[in-house]
Design a protein around this motif. Structure first.
Motif, PDB file in Angstrom:
ATOM      1  N   LEU A  18      -5.061  -3.253   0.339  1.00 53.42           N
ATOM      2  CA  LEU A  18      -5.236  -1.999   1.081  1.00 53.42           C
ATOM      3  C   LEU A  18      -5.153  -0.798   0.148  1.00 53.42           C
ATOM      4  O   LEU A  18      -5.948   0.151   0.264  1.00 53.42           O
ATOM      5  CB  LEU A  18      -4.169  -1.908   2.171  1.00 53.42           C
ATOM      6  CG  LEU A  18      -4.135  -0.614   2.984  1.00 53.42           C
ATOM      7  CD1 LEU A  18      -5.445  -0.405   3.720  1.00 53.42           C
ATOM      8  CD2 LEU A  18      -2.962  -0.618   3.959  1.00 53.42           C
ATOM      9  N   LEU A  19      -4.217  -0.818  -0.791  1.00 57.11           N
ATOM     10  CA  LEU A  19      -4.083   0.307  -1.724  1.00 57.11           C
ATOM     11  C   LEU A  19      -5.303   0.429  -2.632  1.00 57.11           C
ATOM     12  O   LEU A  19      -5.802   1.542  -2.881  1.00 57.11           O
ATOM     13  CB  LEU A  19      -2.811   0.112  -2.562  1.00 57.11           C
ATOM     14  CG  LEU A  19      -2.491   1.193  -3.584  1.00 57.11           C
ATOM     15  CD1 LEU A  19      -2.280   2.537  -2.885  1.00 57.11           C
ATOM     16  CD2 LEU A  19      -1.254   0.823  -4.400  1.00 57.11           C
ATOM     17  N   LEU A  20      -5.817  -0.690  -3.112  1.00 57.17           N
ATOM     18  CA  LEU A  20      -7.002  -0.641  -3.983  1.00 57.17           C
ATOM     19  C   LEU A  20      -8.224  -0.158  -3.208  1.00 57.17           C
ATOM     20  O   LEU A  20      -9.021   0.646  -3.733  1.00 57.17           O
ATOM     21  CB  LEU A  20      -7.257  -2.025  -4.576  1.00 57.17           C
ATOM     22  CG  LEU A  20      -6.236  -2.520  -5.602  1.00 57.17           C
ATOM     23  CD1 LEU A  20      -6.560  -3.945  -6.023  1.00 57.17           C
ATOM     24  CD2 LEU A  20      -6.204  -1.609  -6.819  1.00 57.17           C
ATOM     25  N   ASN A  21      -8.398  -0.619  -1.988  1.00 61.03           N
ATOM     26  CA  ASN A  21      -9.552  -0.174  -1.194  1.00 61.03           C
ATOM     27  C   ASN A  21      -9.477   1.311  -0.861  1.00 61.03           C
ATOM     28  O   ASN A  21     -10.496   2.022  -0.885  1.00 61.03           O
ATOM     29  CB  ASN A  21      -9.639  -0.989   0.092  1.00 61.03           C
ATOM     30  CG  ASN A  21     -10.272  -2.350  -0.128  1.00 61.03           C
ATOM     31  OD1 ASN A  21     -10.727  -2.653  -1.219  1.00 61.03           O
ATOM     32  ND2 ASN A  21     -10.290  -3.169   0.893  1.00 61.03           N
ATOM     33  N   LEU A  22      -8.277   1.772  -0.529  1.00 54.38           N
ATOM     34  CA  LEU A  22      -8.133   3.194  -0.209  1.00 54.38           C
ATOM     35  C   LEU A  22      -8.426   4.063  -1.428  1.00 54.38           C
ATOM     36  O   LEU A  22      -9.113   5.100  -1.334  1.00 54.38           O
ATOM     37  CB  LEU A  22      -6.716   3.452   0.302  1.00 54.38           C
ATOM     38  CG  LEU A  22      -6.388   4.884   0.704  1.00 54.38           C
ATOM     39  CD1 LEU A  22      -7.275   5.330   1.855  1.00 54.38           C
ATOM     40  CD2 LEU A  22      -4.918   5.015   1.093  1.00 54.38           C
ATOM     41  N   THR A  23      -7.934   3.636  -2.595  1.00 56.22           N
ATOM     42  CA  THR A  23      -8.189   4.406  -3.821  1.00 56.22           C
ATOM     43  C   THR A  23      -9.666   4.404  -4.184  1.00 56.22           C
ATOM     44  O   THR A  23     -10.249   5.446  -4.543  1.00 56.22           O
ATOM     45  CB  THR A  23      -7.353   3.831  -4.975  1.00 56.22           C
ATOM     46  OG1 THR A  23      -5.980   3.824  -4.614  1.00 56.22           O
ATOM     47  CG2 THR A  23      -7.536   4.653  -6.237  1.00 56.22           C
ATOM     48  N   GLY A  24     -10.280   3.214  -4.106  1.00 53.24           N
ATOM     49  CA  GLY A  24     -11.695   3.134  -4.471  1.00 53.24           C
ATOM     50  C   GLY A  24     -12.603   3.851  -3.497  1.00 53.24           C
ATOM     51  O   GLY A  24     -13.663   4.360  -3.892  1.00 53.24           O
TER      52      GLY A  24
END
Length: 292
Positions: A18-24
């Motif tokens: 979730l954190l990687l998707n939100l950042t990307g």
């Protein structure tokens, strides 16, 4: 009860995804455009789904650049926006269900709810993986994703890599949480396979007692008693069951013997006032007081 491994793995991988998707999704780094003829050589244009930034020599960074080639109006960009936002919302819902199902405050987890959350998270991973793969496929196609003509080059940006990794983590974490349904499915299947009471199979015998015949003894032991060999049952017509064993010889009965004749000299004496009847009685009994 300890938390199963599949639940623990899912609860670790899903927040990372979730954190990687939100950042990307929010960062403008899906595509890098460089090699402009009318600008310095070190100028790089970073294009994302929501913003476009211009960077020079890694020192000067300016965002909210003017979209000269109508990049944000492309159908692929609009579709990627919708799918990534939907994926983020689905991930948040699945993570909420997983938190309730895995139970950090209960003794026994809710396997059904945790399994459902796994399917939801797996679907969110697919929703984010589809636009990333599609965007990467048409990365250099200027008809689908508008950009300046050659010799301007386009390359993969860091945001695209982050979303790709986040999608993979969501897929693995969701699949791991979906395996939480295995105990529930096994219990339901065992109930359906349970046989009726009339056909229930009894438990097998755990202990079996076997009456093995006693081994035949040799005649030297079987027919020896009292220090003498006895004839076999067939010799003296015995039909009953013979005793098995080696009997010990019985000791002779105890008897009192007095080697000294203490009554010598008293048989014919009459001066002691003892009658002949008393003398005979004393001789037939064990030693009299006079012997002592």
């Amino acid at each position: 009860m300890r938390t199963p491994v599949v639940m623990t793995l899912g609860m670790v991988l899903v927040p990372c995804g979730l954190l990687l998707n939100l950042t990307g999704t929010l960062t403008p780094g899906w595509r890098m455009v460089k090699g402009f003829l009318d600008q310095p050589v070190d100028v790089v244009l970073y294009q994302g789904l929501w913003d476009m930034c211009r960077e020079q020599s890694s020192r000067d960074r300016q965002c909210a650049q003017w979209d000269e080639y109508k990049y944000f109006a492309a159908n692929l960009v609009l579709l990627a926006r919708a799918l990534t936002v939907t994926s983020l919302a689905t991930t948040a819902l699945g993570l909420l269900l997983a938190t309730i199902g895995v139970r950090c405050w209960q003794d026994i987890p809710h396997f059904v709810l945790a399994g459902i959350s796994g399917f939801v998270l797996f679907a969110s991973g697919l929703l984010s993986l589809i636009p990333v793969s599609w965007y990467n496929h048409f990365l250099a196609d200027r008809d689908v994703l508008p950009a300046a003509p050659s010799p301007v080059t386009v390359e993969v940006g860091y945001s695209l890599v982050l979303v790709y990794l986040g999608s993979c983590l969501l897929l693995v974490g969701g699949f791991s949480l979906a395996l939480s349904l295995a105990p529930w499915c096994e219990e339901r299947c065992s109930r359906g396979r349970k046989a009726p009471a009339s056909t229930v199979r009894r438990n097998s015998i755990s202990t079996v007692y076997v009456d093995w015949p006693e081994p035949e003894l040799t005649p030297a032991i079987k027919y020896y008693s009292g220090g003498l060999h006895r004839p076999r049952p067939a010799e003296h017509g015995a039909t009953g069951k013979t005793k098995v064993g080696f009997p010990m010889p019985r000791p002779p009965p105890k008897a009192y013997t007095n080697p000294v004749d203490v009554l010598d000299g008293e048989k014919g004496a009459s001066s002691h006032g003892m009658s002949s009847r008393s003398t005979q009685l004393c001789l037939s009994l064990p030693p009299c007081d006079s012997d002592l």
